[in-house]
Write an enzyme that holds these catalytic residues in place. Structure first.
Site, PDB file in Angstrom:
ATOM      1  N   LYS A   1     -10.486 -15.591  -0.909  1.00  0.00           N
ATOM      2  CA  LYS A   1     -11.563 -14.992  -0.307  1.00  0.00           C
ATOM      3  C   LYS A   1     -12.098 -13.980  -1.151  1.00  0.00           C
ATOM      4  CE  LYS A   1      -9.136 -13.474   3.268  1.00  0.00           C
ATOM      5  NZ  LYS A   1      -8.057 -14.007   2.832  1.00  0.00           N
TER       6      LYS A   1
ATOM      7  N   ARG B   1     -10.771 -10.003  11.863  1.00  0.00           N
ATOM      8  CA  ARG B   1      -9.631 -10.528  11.738  1.00  0.00           C
ATOM      9  C   ARG B   1      -8.939 -10.855  13.038  1.00  0.00           C
ATOM     10  NH1 ARG B   1      -8.262  -8.972   6.232  1.00  0.00           N
ATOM     11  NH2 ARG B   1      -6.221 -10.125   5.783  1.00  0.00           N
TER      12      ARG B   1
ATOM     13  N   ARG C   1       0.040 -13.293  -8.060  1.00  0.00           N
ATOM     14  CA  ARG C   1      -0.887 -12.691  -7.991  1.00  0.00           C
ATOM     15  C   ARG C   1      -0.586 -11.255  -8.742  1.00  0.00           C
ATOM     16  NH1 ARG C   1      -4.813 -11.057  -3.153  1.00  0.00           N
ATOM     17  NH2 ARG C   1      -2.935 -10.281  -2.181  1.00  0.00           N
TER      18      ARG C   1
ATOM     19  N   ARG D   1       1.039  -6.349  -6.006  1.00  0.00           N
ATOM     20  CA  ARG D   1       0.674  -5.604  -4.443  1.00  0.00           C
ATOM     21  C   ARG D   1       2.018  -5.688  -3.769  1.00  0.00           C
ATOM     22  NH1 ARG D   1      -4.741  -7.888  -1.805  1.00  0.00           N
ATOM     23  NH2 ARG D   1      -3.413  -7.687   0.033  1.00  0.00           N
TER      24      ARG D   1
ATOM     25  N   ARG E   1       2.596 -12.189   6.856  1.00  0.00           N
ATOM     26  CA  ARG E   1       1.000 -12.163   6.822  1.00  0.00           C
ATOM     27  C   ARG E   1       0.736 -13.502   7.376  1.00  0.00           C
ATOM     28  NH1 ARG E   1      -0.110 -10.542   0.845  1.00  0.00           N
ATOM     29  NH2 ARG E   1      -2.252 -10.750   1.446  1.00  0.00           N
TER      30      ARG E   1
HETATM   31  P1  AP5 Z   1      -7.521 -13.764  -3.787  1.00  0.00           P
HETATM   32  O1  AP5 Z   1      -8.880 -14.230  -4.205  1.00  0.00           O
HETATM   33  O2  AP5 Z   1      -7.055 -12.738  -4.133  1.00  0.00           O
HETATM   34  O3  AP5 Z   1      -7.175 -14.266  -2.220  1.00  0.00           O
HETATM   35  P2  AP5 Z   1      -7.625 -13.558  -0.804  1.00  0.00           P
HETATM   36  O4  AP5 Z   1      -7.770 -14.551   0.236  1.00  0.00           O
HETATM   37  O5  AP5 Z   1      -8.656 -12.457  -1.166  1.00  0.00           O
HETATM   38  O6  AP5 Z   1      -6.118 -12.923  -0.471  1.00  0.00           O
HETATM   39  P3  AP5 Z   1      -5.598 -11.453  -0.083  1.00  0.00           P
HETATM   40  O7  AP5 Z   1      -4.171 -11.555  -0.095  1.00  0.00           O
HETATM   41  O8  AP5 Z   1      -6.372 -10.423  -0.847  1.00  0.00           O
HETATM   42  O9  AP5 Z   1      -6.168 -11.535   1.184  1.00  0.00           O
HETATM   43  P4  AP5 Z   1      -5.665 -10.823   2.718  1.00  0.00           P
HETATM   44  O10 AP5 Z   1      -6.806 -11.081   3.682  1.00  0.00           O
HETATM   45  O11 AP5 Z   1      -4.316 -11.138   2.981  1.00  0.00           O
HETATM   46  O12 AP5 Z   1      -5.560  -9.249   1.983  1.00  0.00           O
HETATM   47  P5  AP5 Z   1      -6.366  -7.951   2.390  1.00  0.00           P
HETATM   48  O13 AP5 Z   1      -6.374  -7.322   1.040  1.00  0.00           O
HETATM   49  O14 AP5 Z   1      -7.906  -8.459   2.935  1.00  0.00           O
HETATM   50  O15 AP5 Z   1      -6.537 -14.880  -4.558  1.00  0.00           O
HETATM   51  C1  AP5 Z   1      -5.125 -14.998  -4.615  1.00  0.00           C
HETATM   52  C2  AP5 Z   1      -4.604 -15.198  -5.791  1.00  0.00           C
HETATM   53  O16 AP5 Z   1      -4.651 -16.793  -6.049  1.00  0.00           O
HETATM   54  C3  AP5 Z   1      -5.054 -14.387  -7.072  1.00  0.00           C
HETATM   55  O17 AP5 Z   1      -4.060 -14.381  -7.992  1.00  0.00           O
HETATM   56  C4  AP5 Z   1      -6.051 -15.506  -7.448  1.00  0.00           C
HETATM   57  O18 AP5 Z   1      -6.353 -15.281  -8.954  1.00  0.00           O
HETATM   58  C5  AP5 Z   1      -5.538 -17.003  -7.124  1.00  0.00           C
HETATM   59  N1  AP5 Z   1      -6.506 -17.994  -6.873  1.00  0.00           N
HETATM   60  C6  AP5 Z   1      -7.629 -17.671  -6.030  1.00  0.00           C
HETATM   61  N2  AP5 Z   1      -8.344 -18.818  -6.048  1.00  0.00           N
HETATM   62  C7  AP5 Z   1      -7.594 -19.993  -6.628  1.00  0.00           C
HETATM   63  C8  AP5 Z   1      -7.837 -21.235  -6.623  1.00  0.00           C
HETATM   64  N3  AP5 Z   1      -8.896 -21.862  -6.180  1.00  0.00           N
HETATM   65  N4  AP5 Z   1      -6.864 -21.764  -7.514  1.00  0.00           N
HETATM   66  C9  AP5 Z   1      -5.774 -21.313  -8.118  1.00  0.00           C
HETATM   67  N5  AP5 Z   1      -5.681 -19.927  -7.877  1.00  0.00           N
HETATM   68  C10 AP5 Z   1      -6.498 -19.199  -7.228  1.00  0.00           C
HETATM   69  O19 AP5 Z   1      -5.767  -7.451   3.696  1.00  0.00           O
HETATM   70  C11 AP5 Z   1      -4.670  -6.747   3.329  1.00  0.00           C
HETATM   71  C12 AP5 Z   1      -4.305  -5.977   4.567  1.00  0.00           C
HETATM   72  O20 AP5 Z   1      -4.850  -5.082   4.871  1.00  0.00           O
HETATM   73  C13 AP5 Z   1      -3.697  -7.033   5.890  1.00  0.00           C
HETATM   74  O21 AP5 Z   1      -2.471  -7.671   5.537  1.00  0.00           O
HETATM   75  C14 AP5 Z   1      -3.944  -6.097   6.942  1.00  0.00           C
HETATM   76  O22 AP5 Z   1      -2.586  -5.092   7.080  1.00  0.00           O
HETATM   77  C15 AP5 Z   1      -5.064  -4.950   6.484  1.00  0.00           C
HETATM   78  N6  AP5 Z   1      -6.381  -5.257   7.047  1.00  0.00           N
HETATM   79  C16 AP5 Z   1      -7.232  -5.674   6.122  1.00  0.00           C
HETATM   80  N7  AP5 Z   1      -8.521  -5.970   6.836  1.00  0.00           N
HETATM   81  C17 AP5 Z   1      -8.100  -5.716   8.248  1.00  0.00           C
HETATM   82  C18 AP5 Z   1      -8.743  -6.119   9.359  1.00  0.00           C
HETATM   83  N8  AP5 Z   1      -9.863  -6.439   9.454  1.00  0.00           N
HETATM   84  N9  AP5 Z   1      -7.974  -5.819  10.475  1.00  0.00           N
HETATM   85  C19 AP5 Z   1      -6.647  -5.459  10.610  1.00  0.00           C
HETATM   86  N10 AP5 Z   1      -6.211  -5.123   9.410  1.00  0.00           N
HETATM   87  C20 AP5 Z   1      -6.829  -5.577   8.249  1.00  0.00           C
END
Ligand code: AP5
Length: 220
Positions: A13, A88, A127, A160, A171
């Site tokens: 994402k 979410r 990552r 992270r 997660r």
């Molecule tokens: P990346 O693009 O970073 O993936 P992502 O989907 O953004 O993953 P996140 O871990 O950031 O998402 P998340 O939703 O768990 O975390 P968030 O920060 O929102 O890609 C991942 C890796 O793969 C990278 O190394 C990239 O280079 C590689 N990659 C990407 N695409 C690729 C491809 N096609 N092929 C190969 N490699 C690839 O949330 C963190 C925490 O915050 C949550 O756990 C929760 O505690 C809290 N939180 C956030 N939002 C909310 C909410 N709305 N409500 C409640 N709690 C929340």
């Protein structure tokens, strides 16, 4: 354009959202980034947020909903926005719908990045992120040019705390339990666009641009 990016942790994402936001000329709003910012503030709320994130749990709806409602009122959101990581939960999705309805606005699409869980574990455990500029790397699929440091500012890359395998699996469990119903929420409203996110990032990006153009053509 107003878009929500959905999908399990590690689906890509953030990677896709960063490019897409530049293409569309709208801000990418990541609740994860905003919460990590709060975490760094060191306040009481920041410490509680840190505890939840590091354990792979969601932060309470009320806190993120208020944060997003305030952010969407900013001037840069006028032409549209791209929400990465929100909603979410179904209550968050309802709150967004209500907030938009109150302003006479509507979501264009929720884009769902679909990918197998084992791919997610591989992506997240390799990552690395830049603590200075937030750039994201993957040690195998998108490594930095020079070992362990950011291409943009030479800062040492970090992992992270929620990217260890045990927390990644938690997660994923939380995603299945609390976020998968959000997919049904948007599907039921005819607003869901599914994208195969298991392919290389440039292929996913190219497909996304084509599918969004098709969608824009079909509604104009
Ligand atoms: P990346 O693009 O970073 O993936 P992502 O989907 O953004 O993953 P996140 O871990 O950031 O998402 P998340 O939703 O768990 O975390 P968030 O920060 O929102 O890609 C991942 C890796 O793969 C990278 O190394 C990239 O280079 C590689 N990659 C990407 N695409 C690729 C491809 N096609 N092929 C190969 N490699 C690839 O949330 C963190 C925490 O915050 C949550 O756990 C929760 O505690 C809290 N939180 C956030 N939002 C909310 C909410 N709305 N409500 C409640 N709690 C929340």
């Amino acid at each position: 354009m107003r878009l929500v990016l959905l999908g399990p942790p590690g689906a890509g994402k953030g990677t896709q959202g960063s490019h897409l936001a530049v293409n569309l000329g709208v801000p990418r709003i990541s609740t994860g980034d905003m919460l990590r910012e709060q975490q760094r503030s060191g306040t009481g709320i920041g410490l509680r947020v840190a505890e939840l994130i590091d354990a792979g749990q969601l932060v309470p709806d009320a806190l993120v909903v208020e944060m997003i409602e305030r952010r969407l009122e900013s001037a840069d959101c006028g032409p549209g926005w791209l929400l990465d990581g929100f909603p979410r939960t179904v209550p968050q999705a309802r709150a967004l719908e209500q907030a938009l309805g109150a302003r006479g606005e509507r979501l264009d699409l929720a884009v769902l990045f679909e990918v197998e869980e084992e791919v997610v574990v591989w992506r997240l455990s390799l990552r690395r992120v830049c603590p200075e500029c937030g750039a994201t790397y993957h040690l195998a699929s998108h490594p930095p040019r020079s070992g362990g440091v950011c291409d943009h500012d030479d800062a040492r890359l970090v992992q992270r705390p929620d990217d260890g395998e045990r927390v990644i699996r938690e997660r994923l469990r939380v995603y299945r339990e609390q976020t998968a119903p959000v997919v049904e929420f948007y599907e039921g409203r005819g607003q869901l666009l599914r994208v195969d996110a298991s392919r290389p990032a440039d292929q996913v990006a190219a497909e996304l641009v084509v599918r969004l153009r098709e969608h824009a053509g079909s509604v104009s």
